[in-house]
Design an enzyme around this catalytic site. Structure first.
Site, mmCIF file in Angstrom:
data_model
loop_
_atom_site.group_PDB
_atom_site.id
_atom_site.type_symbol
_atom_site.label_atom_id
_atom_site.label_comp_id
_atom_site.label_asym_id
_atom_site.label_seq_id
_atom_site.Cartn_x
_atom_site.Cartn_y
_atom_site.Cartn_z
ATOM 1 C CE LYS A 136 -1.675 2.747 2.996
ATOM 2 N NZ LYS A 136 -1.615 3.979 2.207
ATOM 3 C CD GLU A 173 13.190 3.823 7.937
ATOM 4 O OE1 GLU A 173 13.036 4.811 8.711
ATOM 5 O OE2 GLU A 173 13.255 3.891 6.715
ATOM 6 C CB CYS A 226 13.065 8.554 8.240
ATOM 7 S SG CYS A 226 13.894 7.477 7.084
ATOM 8 C CD GLU A 278 11.417 12.279 12.370
ATOM 9 O OE1 GLU A 278 12.442 11.890 11.836
ATOM 10 O OE2 GLU A 278 10.307 11.767 12.172
#
Ligand code: ADP
Length: 485
Positions: A184, A259, A293, A388
């Site tokens: 997906k 992750e 990331c 972040e």
């Protein structure tokens, strides 16, 4: 697609249907509209599949599994190599699709195609390297061995920031290992996934071995995580969603590779080579407009080099040109959406309110273009040290000693990646050893390569992508203890 911007040589690569068990399907519900983050034009639409359509994909993957797993690894490798070659042959069109749906510059999009295709090639070439083990028998007349077998039907859920490479890192090892996959892609960037799926079929990946499902993330996720047939989930995305998916996988005890968020620290020590430090920071902070990331979220600079570091970085940040990813002189494309731009601004305002000094940039050029910014004197408890930023804002925090730098770097629940800029061997060794992360870049921010094990610890996740460790994520061990010999 718009007639001129990002026009494809092969228009058939822009696909507005989902791939379910080898068939291209439309959904019954209202489709998902995908827009271009720079022009805000509509690129196209993809189906909102129903849960039963997603279930078909799972059923087809289960049906296709035995045949695919029974092929020799060499044969699977040959098909994956053909797939790699088709991706390479369509590099420019695939890069255009990525720039169109994600906004990144066309140079970065080409680099993403090369990087992602590299994972497919690596696993094509290493499909037959899962050798198994023979254990020297501790008992006479007996034989002890370990076979590696494909995990089975896998689900892959991927984010929008590297829509092709994040998928390639999962599909390469999964298919090489003999697994079938229902993937997906992110709703914001589904077209590159659909395009490479068409190329996979053309390369000879059998029907059902790879499905690409689009639709409401929660509903699709429910089918994939709830199914007892799906034996593994590989997810790249935010920690919140990853933790929720992990909980949803618990009742059926699936294997998981996660992750998740990074909040990476970057430490610059007094003896760092300034040119190398600049190169490292510019890649770690500004690649993909800061939307990675492994982006350096917190930049800690030792006081002895701080003045020279800030002067050099100010010049670099001022020179960055945000704009249309298709223009040759653009360095930074738009952020993915307005929420992302607002978050960067929130982190900037917070850093300034807590005493930071704006040295370069700031502000927004339009609703999705953030002006790259540099703030010095950032407080140690500023928002950007905890969340972040995922955008082109570099916040600089001073430190004095190595121990202090390490303590600041490790003061986070995350542990994906950290960077060190230094020359002294002892400093590098102490810092690399002391950092609580799955990866450390030393004088280097280009760490994501097919032959290397990418992955984090702590709340950044589990499992590795790339290298033979990445292949093992899709293989179960079968220990056989044979007597009567
Ligand atoms: P990001 O912050 O990078 O968008 P997300 O974790 O929200 O990260 O998204 C990563 C991927 O997870 C995307 O494909 C998204 O559609 C998917 N996703 C988000 N929420 C869910 C959910 N509840 N169930 C399954 N998938 C989800």
């Amino acid at each position: 697609m718009n007639a001129t911007r990002g026009k494809l040589d092969n228009a058939e690569l822009l696909i507005e249907e989902a791939l379910v068990g080898g068939e291209w399907l439309r959904g019954d519900a209202a489709p998902i509209i995908v827009d271009d983050p720079y022009s805000l034009d509509v690129i196209g639409e993809v189906p909102s599949l129903s849960q039963s359509q997603v279930q078909w994909a799972v059923d087809a993957a289960a049906e296709a599994l035995p045949g695919w797993a029974a092929r020799t690894a060499t044969e699977r490798g040959r098909i994956l190599n053909r797939w790699h070659d088709l991706i390479a042959a369509n590099r420019e069109d695939l890069a255009r699709i990525i720039t169109r749906e994600n906004g990144k510059t066309i140079r970065e999009a080409r680099a993403e195609i090369d990087n992602g295709a590299g994972y497919i090639k690596y696993y094509a070439d290493h499909a037959d390297t899962a050798l198994g083990e023979i254990i020297p028998s501790p008992l006479p007349g007996k034989r002890f061995s370990v076979d590696y077998e494909p995990v089975g039907v896998c689900a892959a859920i991927t984010p929008w920031n590297f829509p092709f490479a994040m998928l390639a890192r999962k599909l390469g090892p999964a298919l090489a290992a003999g697994c079938s996959v229902v993937a997906k892609p992110a709703d914001l960037t589904p077209f590159s996934a659909l395009a490479i799926a068409r190329l996979a079929l053309e390369a000879g990946v059998p029907k059902g071995v790879l499905s690409i499902v689009t639709g409401n993330a929660q509903q699709v996720g429910e089918v994939l995580t709830g199914s007892p047939v799906v034996r593994k989930l590989s997810f790249t995305g935010s920690t919140g969603v990853g933790a929720m998916l992990a909980a949803a996988c618990a009742p059926t005890v699936k294997r998981m590779s996660l992750e998740l968020g990074g909040n990476a620290p970057l430490l610059v020590f007094d003896d760092a080579d300034l040119d190398i430090a600049m190169e490292t920071v510019m890649i770690a902070k500004f690649r993909n407009a800061g939307q990675t990331c492994i982006a350096a979220n917190r930049i800690y600079v030792q006081r002895g080099i701080l003045g020279r570091f800030l002067a050099a970085l100010k010049a670099k940040v001022e020179a960055l040109r945000p704009g249309d990813g298709f223009e040759d002189d653009t360095d930074i494309g738009p952020l993915i959406d307005e929420r992302a731009v607002a978050k960067v601004d929130r982190h900037l305002q917070d850093a300034l309110q807590r005493g930071g000094e704006l040295l370069a940039g700031g502000g927004t050029a339009n609703s999705r273009l953030a002006q790259p910014a540099l703030v010095a004197g950032v407080a140690r408890d500023a928002l950007l040290t905890r969340e972040e930023t995922f955008g082109p804002l570099a916040g600089i925090i001073a430190f004095d000693t190595l121990e202090e730098g390490l303590a600041l770097a490790n003061d986070t629940p995350f542990g994906l990646c950290a960077y060190v800029c230094a020359q002294d061997a002892a400093t590098i060794a102490h810092a690399s050893r002391g950092l609580q992360t799955g990866m450390v870049g030393v004088n280097n921010a280009a760490i994501s390569l097919p032959s290397t094990p990418f992955g984090g610890i702590k709340m950044s996740g589990m499992g590795r992508e790339g290298s033979l460790h990445g292949l093992m994520e899709y293989l179960n061990l079968k220990y056989v203890a044979q007597g009567g010999l």
